[in-house]
Design a protein around this motif. Structure first.
Motif, short mmCIF file in Angstrom:
data_model
loop_
_atom_site.label_atom_id
_atom_site.label_comp_id
_atom_site.label_asym_id
_atom_site.label_seq_id
_atom_site.Cartn_x
_atom_site.Cartn_y
_atom_site.Cartn_z
N ARG A 14 0.92 -1.09 -0.01
CA ARG A 14 0.01 0.02 -0.08
C ARG A 14 0.92 1.38 0.06
N TYR A 15 0.66 2.14 -0.82
CA TYR A 15 1.35 3.46 -0.77
C TYR A 15 0.66 4.42 -0.25
N GLU A 16 1.06 5.14 0.82
CA GLU A 16 0.24 6.17 1.36
C GLU A 16 0.06 7.42 0.46
N PRO A 17 -0.92 8.15 0.83
CA PRO A 17 -1.41 9.33 0.03
C PRO A 17 -0.29 10.32 -0.54
N HIS A 18 0.43 10.61 0.65
CA HIS A 18 1.85 11.44 0.14
C HIS A 18 2.73 10.84 -0.78
N ASN A 19 2.57 9.59 -0.97
CA ASN A 19 3.54 8.95 -1.96
C ASN A 19 2.76 8.88 -3.34
N ILE A 20 1.73 9.73 -3.64
CA ILE A 20 1.00 9.53 -4.95
C ILE A 20 0.94 10.86 -5.41
N SER A 21 1.37 11.09 -6.93
CA SER A 21 1.02 12.38 -7.47
C SER A 21 0.01 12.16 -8.36
N SER A 22 -0.70 13.38 -9.06
CA SER A 22 -1.48 13.45 -10.01
C SER A 22 -1.31 14.36 -10.82
N GLY A 23 -1.80 14.12 -12.24
CA GLY A 23 -1.66 15.12 -13.09
C GLY A 23 -2.57 14.94 -14.38
N PRO A 24 -2.64 15.54 -15.56
CA PRO A 24 -3.32 15.15 -16.85
C PRO A 24 -3.06 13.99 -17.26
N ARG A 25 -3.91 13.38 -17.88
CA ARG A 25 -3.89 12.10 -18.68
C ARG A 25 -2.89 12.45 -19.89
N ILE A 26 -2.46 11.10 -20.50
CA ILE A 26 -1.60 11.13 -21.57
C ILE A 26 -2.02 10.70 -23.01
N GLY A 27 -1.69 11.49 -23.83
CA GLY A 27 -2.05 10.91 -25.28
C GLY A 27 -3.53 11.17 -25.79
N ILE A 28 -4.30 12.00 -24.92
CA ILE A 28 -5.33 12.55 -25.32
C ILE A 28 -5.84 13.82 -25.83
N ASP A 29 -4.89 14.15 -26.28
CA ASP A 29 -4.76 15.91 -26.88
C ASP A 29 -6.17 16.31 -27.66
N ASN A 30 -6.77 15.52 -28.44
CA ASN A 30 -7.99 15.93 -29.21
C ASN A 30 -9.30 15.80 -28.31
N THR A 31 -9.21 15.91 -26.99
CA THR A 31 -10.45 15.83 -26.22
C THR A 31 -10.94 16.95 -25.50
N GLY A 32 -10.27 18.28 -26.03
CA GLY A 32 -11.08 19.59 -25.56
C GLY A 32 -10.58 19.77 -24.05
N GLU A 33 -11.54 20.00 -23.40
CA GLU A 33 -10.95 20.26 -21.68
C GLU A 33 -10.62 18.90 -21.20
N ALA A 34 -11.20 17.82 -21.56
CA ALA A 34 -10.70 16.64 -20.88
C ALA A 34 -9.36 16.48 -20.87
N ARG A 35 -8.54 16.82 -21.71
CA ARG A 35 -7.33 16.45 -21.56
C ARG A 35 -6.40 17.28 -20.60
N ASP A 36 -7.17 18.10 -19.92
CA ASP A 36 -6.59 18.78 -18.79
C ASP A 36 -6.77 18.17 -17.27
N TYR A 37 -7.91 17.31 -17.45
CA TYR A 37 -8.24 16.91 -16.05
C TYR A 37 -7.10 16.10 -15.45
N PRO A 38 -7.10 16.16 -14.00
CA PRO A 38 -5.78 15.67 -13.24
C PRO A 38 -6.10 14.41 -13.03
N TRP A 39 -6.53 13.22 -13.92
CA TRP A 39 -6.84 12.16 -13.55
C TRP A 39 -5.99 10.94 -13.78
N ARG A 40 -4.97 11.29 -13.71
CA ARG A 40 -3.63 10.38 -13.93
C ARG A 40 -3.07 10.27 -12.58
N PHE A 41 -2.76 8.99 -12.10
CA PHE A 41 -2.27 8.96 -10.62
C PHE A 41 -0.99 8.11 -10.51
N TRP A 42 0.04 8.52 -9.91
CA TRP A 42 1.39 7.60 -9.96
C TRP A 42 2.10 7.39 -8.58
#
Length: 197
Positions: free
Chosen positions: A160-188
């Motif tokens: 289990r990774y603790e929340p402070h070990n998790i980063s988030s940002g925009p998803r990758i490879g979806i440039d043609n999806t309007g505002e959706a490309r900026d949603y910070p729904w990628r987690f690592w």
């Protein structure tokens, strides 16, 4: 063979953005005739269904490919992009076609198998992307429609990774999806060497 314990179906019933974070550190396991390959999930992307222009099910689009997205949470959604198979966790509940893409894993078991399947690549590149990890682990379009709660493709309790070990940002490879490309729904997992570039 290692005795893996798949996570219960109820695990997949949490809200999609929460699930995308909770999957980090879980163990993705694939059994094949060649043996078992597994890896800790270190990167995910959430796709929020009908209201998400980057989702295959945007606007409730229901096709042969997306049909499994409308089924039970914990189902397996694989699809082919270019020549790569990508693997997703169906979530959101029946009739709510949401999913989490597994973007990268940290190899755990079956390293010899992964090395053969990713011949000539340094270990850091075996599973550091959604198409790379499926090749390394032997995940194919044939896994479509299965469930992650039983072999051959499972998600099991891992580290289990603790929340402070998790980063988030925009998803990758979806440039043609309007505002959706900026949603910070990628987690690592912050700083993990297997996170895709």
């Amino acid at each position: 063979m290692t005795d893996y314990q798949p996570l219960d179906r109820s695990f997949y019933m949490q809200p999609t953005l929460e699930l995308a974070k909770q999957l980090l550190g879980c163990l993705l396991v694939k059994e094949t005739d060649e043996g078992i390959a597994s890896g800790y999930i270190v990167e995910t992307e959430a796709y929020m269904g009908p209201r998400d222009r980057a989702a295959h099910s945007y606007g409730n689009r229901r096709t042969k490919r997306t049909e499994i997205m409308f089924h039970e949470a914990g189902s397996i959604y694989t699809y082919t992009m270019h020549t790569h198979t990508l693997v997703n966790v169906v979530c959101g509940g029946i009739g709510q076609p949401e999913a989490v893409l597994i973007r990268s894993v940290e190899p755990y078991e079956g390293l010899d198998l992964m090395k053969r399947r990713r011949v000539g690549r340094p270990q850091k590149e075996w599973t550091s992307g959604p198409g790379k990890l499926t090749k390394a682990m032997g995940i194919t379009p044939a896994d479509y429609g299965g469930v992650f709660t039983k072999p051959p493709l499972m998600i099991c309790e891992g580290v289990r990774y603790e929340p402070h070990n998790i980063s988030s940002g925009p998803r990758i490879g979806i440039d043609n999806t309007g505002e959706a490309r900026d949603y910070p729904w990628r987690f690592w997992v912050t700083g993990n060497r297997y996170v895709s570039k």
